[in-house]
Design an enzyme around this catalytic site. Structure first.
Site, PDB file in Angstrom:
ATOM      1  N   PHE A 158       1.154  -1.226  -0.203  1.00  0.00           N
ATOM      2  CA  PHE A 158       0.051   0.125   0.460  1.00  0.00           C
ATOM      3  C   PHE A 158       0.384   1.345   0.191  1.00  0.00           C
ATOM      4  CE2 PHE A 158       0.603  -0.587   4.182  1.00  0.00           C
ATOM      5  CZ  PHE A 158       0.480   1.381   5.059  1.00  0.00           C
ATOM      6  N   LYS A 159       2.357   1.413   0.467  1.00  0.00           N
ATOM      7  CA  LYS A 159       2.923   2.611   0.530  1.00  0.00           C
ATOM      8  C   LYS A 159       3.181   3.263  -1.232  1.00  0.00           C
ATOM      9  CE  LYS A 159       3.517   1.495   4.896  1.00  0.00           C
ATOM     10  NZ  LYS A 159       5.042   1.269   5.367  1.00  0.00           N
ATOM     11  N   ASP A 160       3.298   2.564  -1.790  1.00  0.00           N
ATOM     12  CA  ASP A 160       3.216   3.070  -3.935  1.00  0.00           C
ATOM     13  C   ASP A 160       2.100   3.734  -3.471  1.00  0.00           C
ATOM     14  OD1 ASP A 160       5.137   0.807  -4.147  1.00  0.00           O
ATOM     15  OD2 ASP A 160       3.429  -0.584  -4.879  1.00  0.00           O
TER      16      ASP A 160
END
Length: 538
Positions: free
Chosen positions: A112-114
Site C-alpha cells: 500500500f505504500k506505493d
C-alpha cells in the site's frame, strides 16, 4: 493552504516547504492549518471519477494552484499511478455481504505504500526541477532522502525515487527483521542514488536515528534532508484518496442507507490517520477500527488512555506481555526494547509516529472545551509536553476527556499471532482468498468489532500487502490445505528470481546516529562510482 507543526513552532510553511522539509524544526509533524470541507456536490460530481481524477480533486483542496498549477498537478498524478497493475489502482473485493477487502497492493512493490510514495517521488522531482531550472553544478538544489522501514516503506520509496536527479536515498531497515522478499526488493535495486542500510536493532531504533538526523540542524541543512516516512504530510494526503474511491465503489453495490466501517491494520498510524482526515473532510463512515498485532501500544491507549512503550499493567494488560509466536523469518523474540517479532513484521513498532498528529487534534479540541485546565496552553504546547513525557518516561497518560474524544472516532483491537494465522486459514477456507498476515490482522479485528455494530454496517478491511511478501506466514497458515501451492497460487512472476539477484547493502553495527551521519557523508560524495555492487560495513 499553509502547514504548521504539531509541537507549536510559529512558522507556517507552504505545501512545497512542508513536503521537502518532512519533519518540523521543533521535532513535530506538519499538519494543515485547517481541514477543508468537501464541495457541496461531491457525492454526485465525484461519483464516476477515475482514481487519478479523484486524487486530483482531493489534492486540490490542500494545494493551491499558485503552488502547483492545475495541469501540472494532473500530470503528476497521472504519472504517479501509470505503473499500477490494476486500472482501479485500489480495487474493492467482495468477500460476502458484510465484508469487503480494499486491495492496496497493486503498485510496483506490491504494498500500500506505493499509493503514497509514487506520488511523493513525483512531487520531489517536480519541486527540484522547478528549483533547478537553468542551474548547473553546485548551484543545483539537492536533497538527501532518509527513511526508516519495517519492510514495505523502503522498497516503495526506492521504487519511487530511483535514478531521480538531485536526490540521494538512504533507507534504514532493522537487520534480520524484515521478510526475505522485502529485503530483496530493497537491496537488489542498484541505482547509483539508492543506498540501503541494515541496522543492528529494531524499527524503532531506525526511526529514532532518522528523527535524530532531522533534529541536527547543522547536518540537516548541510545535506538538505527530506523525509519519505509517513511523517511526511504528502503521504497522508495521498492515502486519503482510496477511502473516497472505495466509498464510491461500495455505494454502487450496496443498498441505500448502508453504513461503512473501515478496518485498518496499522503500526505507524499513517494509514488509519488518512481515514480520519477523510472523515473530518466529510466522508461518511462509522468509527475507524485500529487493528494492531502484539505490539499493541495503540490498542492499549484506547483501552486506558495511556500511551506507553511497555505496558505498566503487567502481563494481564490485554495480553500485551504475551510472547509473539514467531516472526516472518521464523524467529521468536521480544527484545530488551519491548518490540515483539511477529508474523506481521511491518507492524512491529512501539512508537507510532503519526499518532502525534491525532493527538494535536485531540489537544486542540480539549483546550477549546477546557481552557482553565490547560492554563492557556496551545495544542502544540500540550502535544510537545506529552511527547516529551513519552520520550523521557516511556509513557504519558492523557486526561479522561481526551480519551473520550479519541473514542468518538476510533475503536482499537489487538490480534495475536495465533489468531492471525488462524484468520489466514479461515479466510482461505471460506472465501478462497489468500490474505497476507497484516491484512489478516485487520480481518480478525473486523470480526471482533462486528457484533457491536448496527445491522446496517458493512466493513471494509484495508489489505496492505500482497501475500507473496510473507511466504513463511502464509505457507504455515495454509499447510493443511494439500491443494494449495504457494509458488503456483500466490507468487508473482516478478518475485521468482528476486532472491538470487545481486545486492548492495551497508551494514551498521549498532543504532547510532553518528554512524549514519558518517555513512551519508561518505556515500553521498561517491554515488557515481562504478564499484557500488560491493557491500560495506560500519
Amino acid at each position: 493552504m499553509k502547514y504548521i507543526s504539531t509541537r507549536g513552532a510559529p512558522q507556517e510553511l507552504s505545501f512545497e516547504e512542508a513536503v521537502l522539509a518532512g519533519l518540523a524544526s521543533d521535532g513535530g509533524l506538519y499538519i494543515p492549518c485547517s481541514i477543508p470541507s468537501l464541495p457541496a456536490d461531491w457525492q454526485t460530481a465525484w461519483a464516476d471519477l477515475s482514481f487519478q481524477e479523484l486524487s486530483y480533486q482531493i489534492l486540490s483542496l490542500y494545494i493551491a494552484p499558485e503552488e502547483i498549477p492545475a495541469e501540472d498537478l494532473r500530470e503528476i498524478v497521472r504519472e504517479a499511478y501509470s505503473t499500477f497493475r490494476a486500472p482501479e489502482i485500489s480495487p474493492l473485493r467482495k468477500l460476502d455481504d458484510k465484508n469487503y477487502i480494499l486491495e492496496l497492493f497493486h503498485g510496483p512493490t506490491y504494498a500500500f505504500k506505493d499509493v503514497a510514495l509514487q506520488l511523493l517521488g513525483k512531487l520531489f522531482e517536480y519541486f527540484l526541477q522547478r528549483r533547478n531550472k537553468g542551474k548547473t553544478g553546485s548551484d543545483r538544489h539537492r536533497i538527501t532522502v532518509v527513511g526508516a522501514t519495517s519492510g514495505d516503506t523502503g522498497s516503495a520509496a526506492i521504487y519511487g525515487l530511483r535514478s531521480k536527479a538531485d536526490i540521494s536515498v538512504f533507507i534504514l531497515h532493522p537487520k534480520g527483521r524484515v521478510s526475505p522478499i522485502q529485503e530483496a526488493q530493497m537491496t537488489t535495486v542498484l541505482d547509483a542514488n539508492v543506498h540501503n542500510v541494515a541496522v543492528s536493532g529494531t524499527f524503532d531504533d531506525c526511526q529514532d536515528i532518522v528523527k535524530a538526523l532531522f533534529g541536527d540542524k547543522t547536518f540537516n541543512s548541510t545535506h538538505n534532508l527530506g523525509a519519505i516516512n509517513s511523517i511526511n504530510w504528502a503521504r497522508i494526503l495521498a492515502q486519503t484518496v482510496y477511502y473516497f474511491s472505495s466509498y464510491f465503489a461500495a455505494v454502487k453495490q450496496l443498498a441505500p442507507g448502508t453504513k461503512l466501517q473501515y478496518v485498518v491494520p496499522t503500526g505507524n498510524f499513517g494509514d488509519v490517520l488518512a481515514g480520519y482526515y477523510a472523515k473530518r473532510m466529510g466522508l461518511p463512515m462509522e468509527k475507524l477500527v485500529v487493528a494492531t498485532n502484539s505490539n499493541d501500544i495503540l490498542a492499549r491507549f484506547w483501552a486506558s488512555g495511556k500511551y506507553e512503550k511497555i505496558s505498566s499493567e503487567g502481563p494481564a494488560s490485554n495480553g500485551a506481555a504475551e510472547p509473539a509466536s514467531g516472526g516472518s523469518d521464523g524467529k521468536q523474540a521480544t527484545d530488551a526494547s519491548g518490540v515483539k517479532a511477529t508474523v506481521s513484521p511491518a507492524m512491529d513498532i512501539l512508537i507510532s509516529s503519526n499518532f502525534e498528529r491525532l493527538l494535536w487534534y485531540l489537544a486542540h479540541e480539549y483546550a477549546s472545551n477546557h481552557p482553565q485546565q490547560v492554563e492557556g496552553q496551545t495544542a502544540g504546547q500540550i502535544v510537545n509536553s506529552w511527547m516529551k513525557q513519552t520520550k523521557e518516561n516511556g509513557r504519558v497518560q492523557v486526561p479522561v476527556e481526551v480519551l473520550e474524544l479519541a473514542r468518538r472516532d476510533f475503536v482499537a483491537e489487538r490480534v495475536s499471532d495465533p489468531q492471525t494465522l488462524a484468520t489466514i486459514e479461515s479466510t482461505y477456507s471460506k472465501y478462497s482468498y489468500v490474505a497476507d498476515p497484516h491484512t489478516a490482522v485487520g480481518i480478525k479485528a473486523a470480526q471482533v468489532v462486528a457484533p457491536q455494530n448496527p445491522s446496517d454496517v458493512v466493513q471494509i478491511t484495508l489489505s496492505t500487502a500482497h501475500p507473496a511478501k510473507f511466504s513463511e506466514a502464509v505457507e504455515r497458515a495454509l499447510q493443511s490445505h494439500s491443494a494449495f501451492n504457494f509458488n503456483r497460487d500466490v507468487l508473482p512472476e516478478d518475485f521468482r528470481d528476486l532472491l538470487s539477484k545481486p545486492r548492495r547493502v551497508i551494514d551498521v553495527e549498532r543504532p547510532d546516529p553518528e554512524l549514519l551521519k558518517e555513512v551519508i557523508t561518505k556515500t553521498s560524495a561517491s554515488e557515481t562510482r562504478p564499484d557500488h555492487a560491493a557491500s560495506a560495513s560500519v
